[in-house]
Design a protein around this motif. Structure first.
Motif, PDB file in Angstrom:
ATOM      1  N   PHE A   1      16.256   1.558  33.954  1.00  0.00           N
ATOM      2  CA  PHE A   1      16.721   0.617  34.973  1.00  0.00           C
ATOM      3  C   PHE A   1      16.337   1.089  36.375  1.00  0.00           C
ATOM      4  O   PHE A   1      15.863   0.298  37.202  1.00  0.00           O
ATOM      5  CB  PHE A   1      18.240   0.449  34.874  1.00  0.00           C
ATOM      6  CG  PHE A   1      18.697  -0.489  33.799  1.00  0.00           C
ATOM      7  CD1 PHE A   1      18.199  -1.788  33.728  1.00  0.00           C
ATOM      8  CD2 PHE A   1      19.636  -0.079  32.862  1.00  0.00           C
ATOM      9  CE1 PHE A   1      18.625  -2.660  32.733  1.00  0.00           C
ATOM     10  CE2 PHE A   1      20.067  -0.949  31.866  1.00  0.00           C
ATOM     11  CZ  PHE A   1      19.560  -2.233  31.801  1.00  0.00           C
ATOM     12  N   ILE A   2      16.576   2.349  36.665  1.00  0.00           N
ATOM     13  CA  ILE A   2      16.300   2.861  38.014  1.00  0.00           C
ATOM     14  C   ILE A   2      14.809   2.932  38.281  1.00  0.00           C
ATOM     15  O   ILE A   2      14.325   2.531  39.357  1.00  0.00           O
ATOM     16  CB  ILE A   2      16.955   4.240  38.194  1.00  0.00           C
ATOM     17  CG1 ILE A   2      18.478   4.124  38.116  1.00  0.00           C
ATOM     18  CG2 ILE A   2      16.551   4.853  39.530  1.00  0.00           C
ATOM     19  CD1 ILE A   2      19.208   5.450  38.195  1.00  0.00           C
ATOM     20  N   ALA A   3      14.040   3.405  37.304  1.00  0.00           N
ATOM     21  CA  ALA A   3      12.601   3.574  37.499  1.00  0.00           C
ATOM     22  C   ALA A   3      11.907   2.239  37.755  1.00  0.00           C
ATOM     23  O   ALA A   3      11.033   2.141  38.627  1.00  0.00           O
ATOM     24  CB  ALA A   3      11.990   4.263  36.280  1.00  0.00           C
ATOM     25  N   GLN A   4      12.295   1.204  37.021  1.00  0.00           N
ATOM     26  CA  GLN A   4      11.626  -0.093  37.229  1.00  0.00           C
ATOM     27  C   GLN A   4      11.940  -0.654  38.609  1.00  0.00           C
ATOM     28  O   GLN A   4      11.087  -1.259  39.247  1.00  0.00           O
ATOM     29  CB  GLN A   4      12.008  -1.065  36.115  1.00  0.00           C
ATOM     30  CG  GLN A   4      13.443  -1.550  36.103  1.00  0.00           C
ATOM     31  CD  GLN A   4      13.715  -2.734  37.004  1.00  0.00           C
ATOM     32  OE1 GLN A   4      12.801  -3.527  37.276  1.00  0.00           O
ATOM     33  NE2 GLN A   4      14.949  -2.826  37.518  1.00  0.00           N
TER      34      GLN A   4
ATOM     35  N   LEU B   1       8.956  -1.270  41.282  1.00  0.00           N
ATOM     36  CA  LEU B   1       8.739  -2.671  41.645  1.00  0.00           C
ATOM     37  C   LEU B   1       8.422  -2.822  43.124  1.00  0.00           C
ATOM     38  O   LEU B   1       7.635  -3.707  43.509  1.00  0.00           O
ATOM     39  CB  LEU B   1       9.989  -3.485  41.287  1.00  0.00           C
ATOM     40  CG  LEU B   1       9.972  -4.974  41.637  1.00  0.00           C
ATOM     41  CD1 LEU B   1       8.873  -5.706  40.871  1.00  0.00           C
ATOM     42  CD2 LEU B   1      11.331  -5.601  41.352  1.00  0.00           C
ATOM     43  N   GLN B   2       9.012  -1.960  43.963  1.00  0.00           N
ATOM     44  CA  GLN B   2       8.862  -2.118  45.411  1.00  0.00           C
ATOM     45  C   GLN B   2       7.412  -1.987  45.874  1.00  0.00           C
ATOM     46  O   GLN B   2       7.018  -2.613  46.846  1.00  0.00           O
ATOM     47  CB  GLN B   2       9.727  -1.077  46.138  1.00  0.00           C
ATOM     48  CG  GLN B   2      11.179  -1.049  45.684  1.00  0.00           C
ATOM     49  CD  GLN B   2      11.844  -2.407  45.744  1.00  0.00           C
ATOM     50  OE1 GLN B   2      11.764  -3.101  46.747  1.00  0.00           O
ATOM     51  NE2 GLN B   2      12.514  -2.781  44.650  1.00  0.00           N
ATOM     52  N   GLY B   3       6.635  -1.208  45.166  1.00  0.00           N
ATOM     53  CA  GLY B   3       5.261  -0.980  45.635  1.00  0.00           C
ATOM     54  C   GLY B   3       4.201  -1.737  44.881  1.00  0.00           C
ATOM     55  O   GLY B   3       3.008  -1.487  45.082  1.00  0.00           O
ATOM     56  N   LYS B   4       4.588  -2.638  44.003  1.00  0.00           N
ATOM     57  CA  LYS B   4       3.601  -3.327  43.174  1.00  0.00           C
ATOM     58  C   LYS B   4       3.362  -4.754  43.651  1.00  0.00           C
ATOM     59  O   LYS B   4       4.315  -5.523  43.816  1.00  0.00           O
ATOM     60  CB  LYS B   4       4.063  -3.352  41.708  1.00  0.00           C
ATOM     61  CG  LYS B   4       4.023  -2.003  41.014  1.00  0.00           C
ATOM     62  CD  LYS B   4       4.298  -2.136  39.536  1.00  0.00           C
ATOM     63  CE  LYS B   4       4.299  -0.768  38.864  1.00  0.00           C
ATOM     64  NZ  LYS B   4       2.989  -0.119  38.939  1.00  0.00           N
TER      65      LYS B   4
ATOM     66  N   PHE C   1      14.274  -6.448  40.084  1.00  0.00           N
ATOM     67  CA  PHE C   1      14.074  -6.447  38.628  1.00  0.00           C
ATOM     68  C   PHE C   1      12.827  -7.218  38.241  1.00  0.00           C
ATOM     69  O   PHE C   1      12.539  -8.291  38.772  1.00  0.00           O
ATOM     70  CB  PHE C   1      15.282  -7.063  37.922  1.00  0.00           C
ATOM     71  CG  PHE C   1      15.153  -7.111  36.418  1.00  0.00           C
ATOM     72  CD1 PHE C   1      15.397  -5.981  35.658  1.00  0.00           C
ATOM     73  CD2 PHE C   1      14.782  -8.287  35.772  1.00  0.00           C
ATOM     74  CE1 PHE C   1      15.277  -6.009  34.273  1.00  0.00           C
ATOM     75  CE2 PHE C   1      14.661  -8.328  34.387  1.00  0.00           C
ATOM     76  CZ  PHE C   1      14.912  -7.190  33.641  1.00  0.00           C
ATOM     77  N   ASP C   2      12.097  -6.661  37.282  1.00  0.00           N
ATOM     78  CA  ASP C   2      10.962  -7.342  36.657  1.00  0.00           C
ATOM     79  C   ASP C   2      11.038  -7.074  35.162  1.00  0.00           C
ATOM     80  O   ASP C   2      11.143  -5.922  34.724  1.00  0.00           O
ATOM     81  CB  ASP C   2       9.630  -6.841  37.209  1.00  0.00           C
ATOM     82  CG  ASP C   2       8.449  -7.542  36.574  1.00  0.00           C
ATOM     83  OD1 ASP C   2       8.050  -8.614  37.067  1.00  0.00           O
ATOM     84  OD2 ASP C   2       7.933  -7.015  35.561  1.00  0.00           O
ATOM     85  N   GLY C   3      11.009  -8.139  34.364  1.00  0.00           N
ATOM     86  CA  GLY C   3      11.212  -8.004  32.929  1.00  0.00           C
ATOM     87  C   GLY C   3      10.201  -7.116  32.240  1.00  0.00           C
ATOM     88  O   GLY C   3      10.563  -6.184  31.498  1.00  0.00           O
TER      89      GLY C   3
END
Length: 957
Positions: free
Chosen positions: A765-768, A772-775, A828-830
């Motif tokens: 949960f934390i890693a995604q 996500l912020q830099g993608k 969040f990104d699935g």
């Protein structure tokens, strides 16, 4: 694959072009739930394709501007019909590709804005009671579809094809906020959105309605365009012409609501008139052999309307021409539901004008001696004498008259059914209705009277100036003045009535034997019983009370018609009751759970402007719903989101309905229609509020919503954390930077509530969220997964439902946090979560999870520390999955502070039920109890008893 409503009449201009995104989406749209009129969608596509016309929005907008200079072409969008069209990302199973979805919405808005078209988006704000059965039917069908989806995932380890597509959880909720952030006018309905969409389109001279619901072919409103046929590149779509439909069926526009109800829709069950439709079909002489059975049925019913029913239109009531039986009221309501403001139906029976009949005697004309004008006469059946008639200005019917001996003027008369004698009638100046009168011997003035149904005697009445209703009068023994009375249905005796000094309305009074004092009473129309009322000192409004049979204490209540459960009610004084035919959602008389009109007005405004979620529903009707979630019914370890977040909702109920520290004990239960495995949805779950544990006490809503003083924002945050029962972790959470603050709050709550979550889940949960912020969006589109894991699918949905719960809590607490901080496209990104979950399951290092980024690694450890410390404060130690394979108790049944930590029904913080201890449908508490569900502290209602009891129940699965 299903290709949409009108694939047969699609032209080359509408064919999808390679690479256009939206066109490709048309090719892979899944089966849609049938919405609107049963069978009409297929009939239009196969039998009457000529009613469909290919149009171009750019050309329509230019024509509209030339016809209406200075008026911006506006399209009303039924957003709920468009969700499937808008969700173009290939991946849908992992919890949602929110960045891609937001990008698709932005492109949609830009395309219309570029050609000068304004969009107004409407979302469903509630489920009407008349449509509840249909809502339940669709939810149960979705449950079966979800079961097939998880079976496919477990068998193939991949996402099913688009023929099994299911929209991600929370899509409708977050779409509102996405559109608002794009600067679009977004509204949330106060009833089913289709009525408000059709009404808005008609009243604002809109270019048309964009949606996918055959009800829009029935409403007499602006043109209806199909969203499924829209090619975004060219702005071509299909317009469905209701005039051409009527021409094909040989009926008029005014007949369409009648046709819709006879065929069945969201209000009228399809089976209600099944035999009638087959009778029409058997007598239909123009059956088309090349048409399908449903198509011929529609033609036959329309033929019956045009050739049989229309012959008696205006002469006979519908129930005299149709087999309505006990469904008459529902049928009339179904027809009326299509009538927009100002519209009337010719099928609602109205007595012919100019025809006077009285006891089947034919009237004649006579001349009044003074006015020398001809006056209609009728023959009295008893005396055989002529009686003058006056014409009622509203009904246009003749009314017998007598001559007043003093004024020498004609006075309308009413015939007593018992004595057969004429009685003078007093006419109410506003309602225009006649009321029998008698002459007061003291004042010599006429006093309105009514006939007591039991004694058959005339009883004096007073007319309430506010409600214009009459109340029986009794003579006070001391003052000799008439006192209004109500008749008790059990004892048939008159009870005095008191008039509120401000409202000027009379309330029945009952006298308590202990105090000898009169207390106002409230009459429930359903049970026809009088209930004592209490008047609040601030609002001066009466609230019904009940006296507990054991304690003889009086407490405010309202009567739930289905469960006979107590609930405070009040009538919004600013809302007037309208005629059934001219129903407007804003104008119906409404019984609310909250009496403060100022607070209700604010909640309503936030609701209509789509700025909140569920808050107004809770405060107005005390009834909420949540649709299906991608949850594996066979997974005994993970709970349904309905139970995981219920304690949060219970504290929100206390905040919104309680009004103080002891609010949970006095505020009513809330009806929850939440979908979860094992819930047949025959009745709502009745959920009681939970008292909140907030430093300084629970603030009231006026303080949270209206006060702008310095320091109030801190109180709002205290209320938010109190709803999650995380007040003790305030400092740690406050130190977290945005947008991770809300995520940490949610993760802490999740891991405290769900003891089957492990350290690897937390890492994912934390890693995604960090990665996500830099993608960029294109990188997320290209991300490929090794395989699909069923547990990760449910975890993704569980987190997204947590984000919707954050929206509810933030709205209720006065917006202490920015809504953008927990919008899924920011946290969040699935697919990204699924990737991190699979990596974490394989034992990848934290460095690998954050993609070898040092900055992310530092933030990762900081966020993990906040969540783990907050959980330890609640005696919840998050351990690795490896510990579950040791000789110690397994993942479903950790001893000590694990699965049994809330066996009493409350967490260690003293608030809330653990998901294992909640109501029907909950999962087993231990691996060794896989055949049992232990329902602890379930709300039970004894038949015929107004009070509720708590009990523990064990049910075999």
């Amino acid at each position: 694959m299903t290709r949409g409503l009108l694939r047969l009449c699609r032209t080359e201009a509408l064919k999808p072009k390679p690479g256009n995104g939206s066109g490709e989406n048309l090719e892979i749209l899944s089966r849609r739930s049938v919405m609107g009129v049963r069978g009409l969608q297929g009939f239009v596509g196969s039998t009457c394709p000529h009613i469909c016309t290919v149009v171009n929005f750019k050309e329509l907008a230019e024509h509209h501007r030339s016809k209406h200079p200075g008026c911006t072409p506006t399209i009303v969008v039924d957003a709920m019909c468009c969700l499937r069209y808008w969700y173009t990302p290939e991946s849908w199973i992992c919890g949602g590709q929110w960045r891609e979805y937001f990008s698709a919405l932005r492109d949609f808005v830009k395309t219309f804005t570029a050609v000068g078209i304004r969009l107004i988006f409407f979302f469903d704000g509630t489920v009407e009671q008349d449509k509840r059965d249909e809502w339940v039917k669709r939810r149960l069908k979705n449950n079966r579809e979800i079961s097939r989806i998880f079976h496919y995932i477990k068998s193939h380890k991949e996402q099913p094809g688009r023929n099994m597509f299911f929209i991600p959880s929370g899509l409708a909720i977050f779409t509102r906020f996405a559109l608002k952030s794009l600067g679009q006018e977004t509204l949330c309905s106060l009833q089913e959105a289709d009525y408000e969409v059709a009404s808005y389109g008609l009243q604002n001279n809109c270019l048309g309605i964009l949606g996918e619901d055959t009800d829009y072919l029935i409403y007499d409103t602006c043109p209806y365009f199909s969203i499924s046929e829209l090619c975004l590149d060219s702005l071509d779509t299909v317009m469905l012409c209701r005039e051409k439909l009527c021409e094909s069926l040989d009926i008029s526009l005014a007949d369409l609501p009648l046709l819709a109800c006879l065929l069945g829709n969201d209000i009228i069950p399809e089976g209600m008139f099944e035999s009638f439709r087959y009778k029409c079909l058997s007598s239909y002489t123009s059956v088309k052999e090349n048409f399908d059975k449903k198509g011929n049925i529609i033609l036959a019913v329309a033929d019956h309307i045009s050739k049989v029913l229309r012959l008696h239109q205006g002469e006979k009531k519908l129930e005299e021409m149709l087999p309505l039986g006990p469904n008459k009221a529902l049928f009339y309501k179904g027809v009326a539901s299509y009538l927009l403001p100002g519209q009337k139906s010719p099928w609602f029976f109205q007595k012919p004008k100019g025809l006077v009949t009285l006891d089947k005697e034919v009237g004649s004309m006579s001349s009044a001696p003074e006015s020398k004008q001809e006056v209609p006469m009728c023959t009295d059946p008893e005396s055989k004498q002529g009686v003058p008639l006056c014409t009622d200005p509203d009904s246009k019917q003749g009314i017998p008259m007598c001559t007043d001996p003093e004024s020498k003027q004609g006075v309308p008369m009413w015939t007593d059914p018992e004595s057969k004698q004429g009685v003078p009638v007093w006419t109410d100046p506003e309602s225009k209705q006649g009321v029998p009168v008698c002459t007061d011997p003291e004042s010599k003035q006429g006093v309105p009277v009514s006939t007591d149904p039991d004694s058959k005697q005339a009883v004096p009445m007073c007319i309430d100036p506010g409600s214009k209703e009459g109340f029986f009068l009794c003579t006070h023994p001391e003052s000799k003045q008439g006192v209004p009375m109500c008749t008790h249905p059990e004892f048939k005796q008159g009870d005095p009535v008191c008039t509120h000094p401000e409202s000027t309305q009379g309330d029945p009074v009952c006298t308590y034997p202990e105090s000898k004092q009169g207390v106002p009473m409230y009459a429930y129309s359903e049970y026809r019983q009088g209930v004592p009322m209490c008047t609040y000192s601030e609002s001066k409004q009466g609230v019904p009370m009940c006296t507990h049979t054991e304690f003889k204490q009086k407490s405010p209540l309202g009567a739930d018609p289905e469960f006979k459960l107590e609930a405070p009610i009040c009538t919004n004084p600013g809302i007037k009751q309208e005629d059934l035919v001219n129903m407007e959602p804003e104008m119906k008389q409404q019984v609310t759970m909250v009496s403060d009109p100022e607070i209700l007005k604010i909640a309503r405004a936030h609701h209509v402007q789509a700025e909140s979620y569920l808050v107004y529903n809770i405060m107005s009707s005390g009834e909420i719903e949540c649709s299906n979630t991608l949850e594996d019914a066979l997974d005994q370890a993970l709970p349904s989101q309905a139970f995981v977040y219920r304690p949060v909702r219970q504290r929100v109920y206390s905040l919104l309905l309680g009004g103080g520290e002891d609010g949970a004990s006095t505020c009513p239960t809330v009806k929850e229609w939440f979908v979860y495995s094992g819930n047949p949805l025959r009745h709502p779950d009745l959920v009681r509020p939970l008292q909140m544990n907030i430093p300084g006490g629970t603030p009231n809503l006026k303080l949270l919503w209206l006060n702008q003083d310095a320091g109030i924002q801190a109180r709002r945050l205290d209320a938010l954390l109190g709803c999650f029962d995380l007040s003790s972790s305030r400092e740690e959470l406050q130190a977290v930077e945005n947008p991770f603050k809300a995520l940490c709050c949610l993760l802490t709550y999740l891991f405290v509530q769900v003891d089957t979550l492990c350290l690897e889940d937390l890492h994912a949960f934390i890693a995604q969220a960090l990665c996500l912020q830099g993608k960029p969006t294109v990188q997320l589109v290209d991300l490929q997964l090794d395989y699909i894991d069923a547990r990760a699918v449910q975890l993704g949905s569980l987190l997204v439902r947590g984000l919707t719960t954050l929206v509810l809590v933030n709205s209720a607490c006065g917006f202490p946090w920015r809504m953008s901080d927990f919008m899924p496209w920011n946290v969040f990104d699935g697919k990204l979560f699924h990737q991190k979950y699979l990596q974490s399951e394989k034992g990848c290092t934290v460095e690998a999870l954050v993609e070898q980024n040092r900055s992310r690694l530092t933030k990762f450890h900081a966020l993990k520390s906040v969540v783990c410390k907050a959980c330890m404060r609640e005696n919840r130690r998050i351990v690795s999955r490896q510990h579950w394979h040791s000789p110690q108790p397994g993942r479903w049944g950790r001893q000590g502070s694990g699965s049994h930590r809330t066996s009493s029904g409350y967490s260690r913080a003293g608030q809330g039920q653990h998901w294992r201890d909640q109501g029907p449908g909950k999962r087993p508490a231990a691996m060794g109890c896989s055949r049992w569900c232990c329902f602890s502290f379930v709300l039970l209602l004894k038949p015929g008893h107004p009070t509720s009891v708590w009990a523990s129940v064990g049910v075999s699965r």
